[in-house]
Design an enzyme around this catalytic site. Structure first.
Site, PDB file in Angstrom:
ATOM      1  CB  CYS A 165     -13.239  -6.767   6.258  1.00 13.34           C
ATOM      2  SG  CYS A 165     -12.656  -8.085   7.158  1.00 13.34           S
ATOM      3  CG  ASP A 206      -1.738   1.201   1.443  1.00 10.62           C
ATOM      4  OD1 ASP A 206      -2.708   1.510   0.577  1.00 10.62           O
ATOM      5  OD2 ASP A 206      -1.495   1.924   2.350  1.00 10.62           O
ATOM      6  CG  ASP A 266      -1.663   2.794   5.704  1.00  8.44           C
ATOM      7  OD1 ASP A 266      -2.949   3.096   5.221  1.00  8.44           O
ATOM      8  OD2 ASP A 266      -0.928   3.651   6.198  1.00  8.44           O
ATOM      9  CD  GLU A 300      -3.248   1.283  -3.503  1.00  4.01           C
ATOM     10  OE1 GLU A 300      -4.421   1.776  -3.229  1.00  4.01           O
ATOM     11  OE2 GLU A 300      -2.225   1.994  -3.076  1.00  4.01           O
ATOM     12  CB  CYS A 316     -15.542 -11.173   6.453  1.00  4.59           C
ATOM     13  SG  CYS A 316     -16.204  -9.648   6.627  1.00  4.59           S
ATOM     14  CB  CYS A 328     -16.104 -10.517  10.606  1.00  2.89           C
ATOM     15  SG  CYS A 328     -14.317  -9.777  10.023  1.00  2.89           S
TER      16      CYS A 328
HETATM   17 ZN   LIG Z   1     -14.719  -8.549   8.219  1.00  2.00          ZN
END
Ligand SMILES: [Zn+2]
Length: 395
Positions: A331, A180, A360, A264, A334, A353
């Site tokens: 996330c 990142d 970062d 990126e 999840c 979650c």
């Molecule tokens: Zn999550």
């Protein structure tokens, strides 16, 4: 290919000749650029390189200052322009732009002759200036064809030659990492490591601010103001040197450590264009300062990415660029994606979650996963979704 850059030390007489060469190269470049810009569809074809060279011969016969310069340096400036045009037409490079005084000072020499003096010093033959000394800060490549001589804003001279990137020695690790690239010139890895690009130390930064205030007060065109500008430029050059060293160190380290590196796909080119000019003429406003920071960061990223790709290519490491959309809101555990997940600049906490991480590091982990997904699909990267524009990080 990469550039090997050496510090060049012309004596005062040679320096005057080098300045003249820069002047010639810049003036001719701008003259033929204007000629090319004036061309419109429907007119007869704009002159090609052969025609430009013929015009140069005529101009040298008519204009004394042009005749006083080196014809080989001048001819090479036209050839460079011709190549820049071809690169632009081929779509690999941007359109050639104006060369500005004090900013793009340099010229090329063909069929370079280099003489080694000892292990530390060598000379390069510059037309009309003879042998100019340069410091062998690294070994010269086996074959030197062309060289570019430049002067930076701090008044330092360099000579650059192109050379093949030496292979990075490594053993396969099976590791994959996501990177990142932060706004404040930091690189965060999905493994949790963070590197800050070195800048100026606190006393140096304070001195820079004092000098900038003094420069703003001094009379335009005065000698004192020029002296202040030079000191500012030297401080900035020191900062840039440190950043370049850091980029070399970190890119080698990452290429040794990981088989797959995902980054990126930032629109660095747009960022640079929007902040153009601000690097050289930073204003006092907050917007100008932000523009400056963005420009510096974008330059650093562009260099980092290029060096990473050049080194990776020598040793079978894969660098994959992925669209940056939502990497800061998703996330990594999840997949839940919403703005509220990013609690603050530093903290990511998943509303679904409960996964909590450094913001970062979470983003870097998403980039790693996206990179591996791209490779699993055979290297085809999806286009960034249109909604990406609303992502605060991509914007
Ligand atoms: Zn999550």
């Amino acid at each position: 290919m990469m550039a090997h850059r050496y510090r060049l030390y012309p004596d005062p007489a040679q320096q005057a000749i080098l300045v003249h060469h820069c002047w010639d190269a810049r003036t001719l470049w701008n003259a033929v650029l204007e000629q090319a810009n004036c061309w419109r569809p429907g007119r007869k074809p704009s002159p090609g390189n052969a025609e430009r060279q013929r015009q140069l011969t005529e101009a040298r016969a008519a204009i004394p200052w042009l005749a006083a310069g080196s014809s080989s340096v001048q001819q090479q400036a036209l050839r460079d322009f011709d190549q820049a045009l071809r690169h632009w037409w081929a779509g690999t490079h941007r359109r050639p732009t104006w060369r500005r005084r004090g900013q793009h000072e340099g010229f090329c020499i063909r069929d370079v002759t280099v003489h080694g003096l000892n292990g530390t010093w060598a000379t390069v033959v510059v037309p009309k200036a003879g042998r100019v000394r340069f410091r062998l800060s690294r070994r010269l490549p086996a074959a030197v064809g062309m060289a570019r001589v430049t002067q930076d804003r701090a008044g330092r001279w360099h000579v650059s030659v192109s050379a093949a990137q030496p292979p990075v020695v490594r053993v396969a690790t099976g590791g994959a990492v996501g990177l990142d690239l932060g706004v404040i010139a930091t690189v965060t890895s999905s493994a949790g490591a963070q590197w800050h690009t070195p800048g100026l130390r606190v006393p140096e930064a304070q001195r820079l601010r004092r000098l900038q205030r003094r420069w703003a007060r001094q009379a335009t065109g005065s000698r004192r103001r020029e002296r202040t500008r030079l000191v500012i430029a030297r401080l900035r050059a020191r900062e840039a040197d440190r950043r370049r060293d850091a980029v070399e160190w970190l890119s080698t380290r990452l290429v040794r450590q990981y088989d797959v590196i995902a980054i990126e796909d930032l629109p660095v080119r747009n960022m640079l264009a929007s902040a153009a000019g601000t690097v050289d003429q930073p204003g006092h406003g907050v917007a100008a300062k932000r523009g400056l920071n963005r420009a510096i960061a974008a330059q650093g990223w562009a260099l980092f990415r290029r060096r990473l790709q050049q080194k990776a290519a020598t040793c079978g490491v894969t660098v994959v660029a992925v669209p940056p959309a939502y990497t800061s809101q998703r996330c990594a555990r999840c997949g839940d994606t919403r703005p509220a997940n990013r609690e603050s600049q530093a903290v990511f906490r998943c509303r679904a979650c409960g996964h909590a991480a450094h913001a970062d590091v979470n983003a870097a982990d998403n980039i790693r996963a996206a990179g591996q997904a791209v490779l699993a699909r055979g290297g085809i990267s999806p286009r960034a979704p249109r909604e990406a524009r609303t992502d605060p990080v991509a914007a």
